[in-house]
Write a protein that holds these residues in place. Structure first.
Motif, PDB file in Angstrom:
ATOM      1  N   THR A 138      -2.270 -28.909   8.916  1.00  0.00           N
ATOM      2  CA  THR A 138      -2.653 -27.220   8.911  1.00  0.00           C
ATOM      3  C   THR A 138      -2.577 -27.215   9.915  1.00  0.00           C
ATOM      4  N   ALA A 139      -1.882 -27.616  11.201  1.00  0.00           N
ATOM      5  CA  ALA A 139      -1.887 -27.016  12.034  1.00  0.00           C
ATOM      6  C   ALA A 139      -0.817 -25.776  12.311  1.00  0.00           C
TER       7      ALA A 139
ATOM      8  N   ILE B 105      -0.959 -23.910   9.709  1.00  0.00           N
ATOM      9  CA  ILE B 105      -1.922 -22.822   9.484  1.00  0.00           C
ATOM     10  C   ILE B 105      -3.003 -22.224  10.253  1.00  0.00           C
ATOM     11  N   ILE B 106      -3.282 -23.080  11.192  1.00  0.00           N
ATOM     12  CA  ILE B 106      -4.008 -22.861  12.411  1.00  0.00           C
ATOM     13  C   ILE B 106      -3.729 -21.834  13.370  1.00  0.00           C
ATOM     14  N   VAL B 107      -2.373 -22.577  14.128  1.00  0.00           N
ATOM     15  CA  VAL B 107      -1.743 -21.674  14.777  1.00  0.00           C
ATOM     16  C   VAL B 107      -0.966 -20.438  14.956  1.00  0.00           C
TER      17      VAL B 107
ATOM     18  N   GLU C  41      -2.279 -18.685  12.451  1.00  0.00           N
ATOM     19  CA  GLU C  41      -3.448 -18.509  11.711  1.00  0.00           C
ATOM     20  C   GLU C  41      -3.035 -16.926  10.437  1.00  0.00           C
ATOM     21  N   LEU C  42      -2.546 -18.007   9.503  1.00  0.00           N
ATOM     22  CA  LEU C  42      -2.564 -17.895   8.280  1.00  0.00           C
ATOM     23  C   LEU C  42      -3.244 -18.028   7.246  1.00  0.00           C
ATOM     24  N   THR C  43      -3.533 -17.226   6.047  1.00  0.00           N
ATOM     25  CA  THR C  43      -4.170 -17.146   4.878  1.00  0.00           C
ATOM     26  C   THR C  43      -3.394 -17.155   4.356  1.00  0.00           C
ATOM     27  N   LEU C  44      -4.251 -18.456   3.066  1.00  0.00           N
ATOM     28  CA  LEU C  44      -4.178 -18.809   2.235  1.00  0.00           C
ATOM     29  C   LEU C  44      -4.802 -19.087   0.799  1.00  0.00           C
TER      30      LEU C  44
ATOM     31  N   LEU D  95     -11.800 -30.098   5.540  1.00  0.00           N
ATOM     32  CA  LEU D  95     -11.108 -29.683   4.805  1.00  0.00           C
ATOM     33  C   LEU D  95     -11.596 -29.461   3.432  1.00  0.00           C
TER      34      LEU D  95
ATOM     35  N   LEU E 156     -10.768 -21.980   8.787  1.00  0.00           N
ATOM     36  CA  LEU E 156      -9.975 -23.179   9.596  1.00  0.00           C
ATOM     37  C   LEU E 156     -10.172 -23.358  10.723  1.00  0.00           C
ATOM     38  N   LYS E 157     -11.400 -23.589  11.314  1.00  0.00           N
ATOM     39  CA  LYS E 157     -11.816 -23.862  12.966  1.00  0.00           C
ATOM     40  C   LYS E 157     -11.045 -25.568  13.161  1.00  0.00           C
ATOM     41  N   SER E 158     -10.709 -26.039  12.467  1.00  0.00           N
ATOM     42  CA  SER E 158     -10.638 -27.422  12.967  1.00  0.00           C
ATOM     43  C   SER E 158      -9.127 -27.685  12.928  1.00  0.00           C
ATOM     44  N   THR E 159      -8.096 -28.070  14.669  1.00  0.00           N
ATOM     45  CA  THR E 159      -7.412 -28.595  14.811  1.00  0.00           C
ATOM     46  C   THR E 159      -7.435 -30.116  14.190  1.00  0.00           C
ATOM     47  N   VAL E 160      -6.244 -30.605  13.182  1.00  0.00           N
ATOM     48  CA  VAL E 160      -6.035 -32.036  13.379  1.00  0.00           C
ATOM     49  C   VAL E 160      -4.559 -32.707  13.455  1.00  0.00           C
TER      50      VAL E 160
ATOM     51  N   VAL F 143      -8.619 -19.181   5.831  1.00  0.00           N
ATOM     52  CA  VAL F 143      -8.028 -18.129   7.116  1.00  0.00           C
ATOM     53  C   VAL F 143      -8.035 -19.298   7.793  1.00  0.00           C
ATOM     54  N   GLY F 144      -6.465 -19.756   7.870  1.00  0.00           N
ATOM     55  CA  GLY F 144      -6.399 -20.201   9.615  1.00  0.00           C
ATOM     56  C   GLY F 144      -7.130 -19.198  10.661  1.00  0.00           C
ATOM     57  N   SER F 145      -7.599 -20.299  11.697  1.00  0.00           N
ATOM     58  CA  SER F 145      -8.205 -19.220  13.060  1.00  0.00           C
ATOM     59  C   SER F 145      -7.899 -20.249  14.105  1.00  0.00           C
ATOM     60  N   ARG F 146      -7.552 -19.152  15.351  1.00  0.00           N
ATOM     61  CA  ARG F 146      -6.944 -20.105  16.694  1.00  0.00           C
ATOM     62  C   ARG F 146      -8.094 -19.546  17.290  1.00  0.00           C
TER      63      ARG F 146
END
Lengths: 317, 317
Positions: free
Chosen positions: A253-254, A256-258, A260-263, B226, B241-245, B264-267
């Motif tokens: 998931t990193a 995706i989060i880093v 900030e992608l949308t799936l 997730l 998604l606010k969790s970086t795992v 939506v990935g969010s940082r």
């Protein structure tokens, strides 16, 4: 009547009674049906499916409450929705929580001489539209669903990853809607189909481009596709997931989060969107037919459809 | 000067030379810093990090090209961006492809007596704003990022899954923006913090609700989050998604596709959004401080921050 039966991965053909026709339903006689990757996934155990698969079809109405329907040639929406809930009222019967799904969830499918569907699911086909083309309406509607879900700005470059049946239809639909599409695949002869329609194509030889597109469609049908699609997407960009893969996928998931992608998960679509594309010959689907078999030879047809490089295999009565 | 050093999972404190101050940069003297879950993930091997971590801080400007900055108390944007590329011109320096990141990627962090940042990264703090509160600006900006990315309709119910530091800040930010928020967590004493601000809270005892929200934020920080968040989301709904795992998460894409969910990935976010929330006391962050340690006792501070039930641990010179 003859009906294909799937159980524990085995495809057989059985002689079974004609299905009963509930009120509001039509009894349909199959003209042609298409084997979809979902059918192959069902064979592999997706949904723990046992029964008659098949959800891409063209049929003739044999009996119906509405007299005018009898004798018509139809395609049909595959989700049997309640027509009363919030989702159905919003025109999203394909998300009705009590739905059954033709050939997938608790409703016998189209790989049989006869099948039933609610009359409201049927789309009467124009006489000039060949059944070999109309049988693509269901997967084509699934391709159209992308544009129903995502407001992709005009002229935006879109990458389509994968050149299977659905990947080709997606590339062709987006191309027909005026988007510059680049399709990445591993089969020159498949890519040639979308290339003929004006899609830019690339036979994957080396590494894929990185952070190159705002919009990427994953239609690879394999677990690696999501990772590859995410890597091709620019920060804040969108990956559209069109591959249903059975089972758990190891997923990082990193990125995706880093980034900030949308799936966006995407499934069935509306046949109303797909019909004009075929009817007005904006998309030439018939070149995707690889083979046709009678229902009685369904085991061979399934084996053929699962071979690498094969596109649409049709089943006919 | 004293600086915390992370290497192969070990936290040590070293005496190192003062960092050089490049042109356009300010030399900052640390006043207080916060340990974030990302720091704990860096300790576990995320990004293969070696060096001085720390990206939540309040400091005093000691030297700068801009004379008026000297002596000011500041917080700072953690992404050191080029200021020239397409991303930077769009105000999205936090996606600048050549960026370094304070205490995370190729720029020594804030767990040190002195640090440097470009002057343009600095936000001068109002005199009345206590450093104990301003040190929350960086994670609060990350919580605000959700509203920068997603146009959530007014009055829409939002579920926040997780009651860690970031989960609490997210619930408080969404609540302060007028959204009805329900926060699900496993720690009564943490949930009490958001409950005091008016957030509905639920201590997780049995199964979570299914398909209950259009908007769900996963701030659990664990791989299971997730899956749980997706199950709570209605068809066509959105999971943020606010969790970086760290590492690969086994992930079933089928519910995402069948229910056509958007993820939506969010940082990181913009401090400009976060500052008024603290400054006007719309959010009371100081109740989230669990402990404070001098830099020289950083190993204890990291161990404390990693304990279950602990919220923000501060490091001070």
């Amino acid at each position: 009547m003859l009906a294909v039966h799937l159980e524990n991965g085995a495809v057989t053909v059985r002689d079974v009674p004609l299905p009963p026709r509930p009120a509001g339903f039509a009894l349909l006689r199959l003209l042609t049906a298409g084997i979809c990757n979902t059918d192959l996934e069902l064979q592999r155990g997706y949904y723990g499916f046992t029964g008659t698969p098949g959800h891409e079809f063209v049929a003739e109405v044999i009996e119906a409450d509405t007299y005018a329907l009898v004798g018509k040639r139809v395609a049909g929406e595959i989700n049997l929705a309640c027509a009363h809930c919030e989702w159905c009222r919003r025109g999203l019967g394909r998300h009705c929580p009590t739905r059954t799904v033709l050939g997938i969830v608790n409703h016998p499918g189209a790989f049989a001489e006869f099948l039933t569907l609610p009359e409201r699911n049927l789309h009467v086909l124009p006489d000039h539209l060949a059944s070999d083309r109309a049988v693509f309406l269901e997967p084509l509607a699934a391709a159209c669903e992308i544009l129903d879900q995502c407001a992709i700005p005009p002229h935006e470059r879109i990458a389509v990853l994968g050149d299977g049946k659905l990947g080709l239809l997606i590339a062709l639909v987006l191309n027909a809607h005026g988007y510059p599409v680049r399709q990445y695949g591993r089969h020159a002869e498949k890519l040639a189909i979308s290339a003929r329609a004006g899609v830019e194509t690339e036979l994957i030889a080396g590494p894929l481009p990185t952070a190159a597109y705002e919009w990427v469609v994953d239609a690879t049908g394999n677990p690696e596709g999501l990772r590859a699609a995410a890597a091709m997407t620019r920060p804040r960009g969108t990956v559209i997931l069109k591959s249903t893969v059975h089972g758990l996928v190891p997923f990082d998931t990193a990125p995706i989060i880093v980034n900030e992608l949308t799936l966006v998960g995407s499934r069935c679509g509306r046949m109303e969107e797909a019909l004009p594309l075929i009817d007005h010959e904006l998309i030439h689907v018939e070149q995707m037919i690889s083979a046709r078999y009678p229902l009685s030879r369904a085991p061979e047809a399934f084996a053929h459809a699962a071979q690498r490089g094969v596109l649409k295999v049709l089943l006919e009565p």
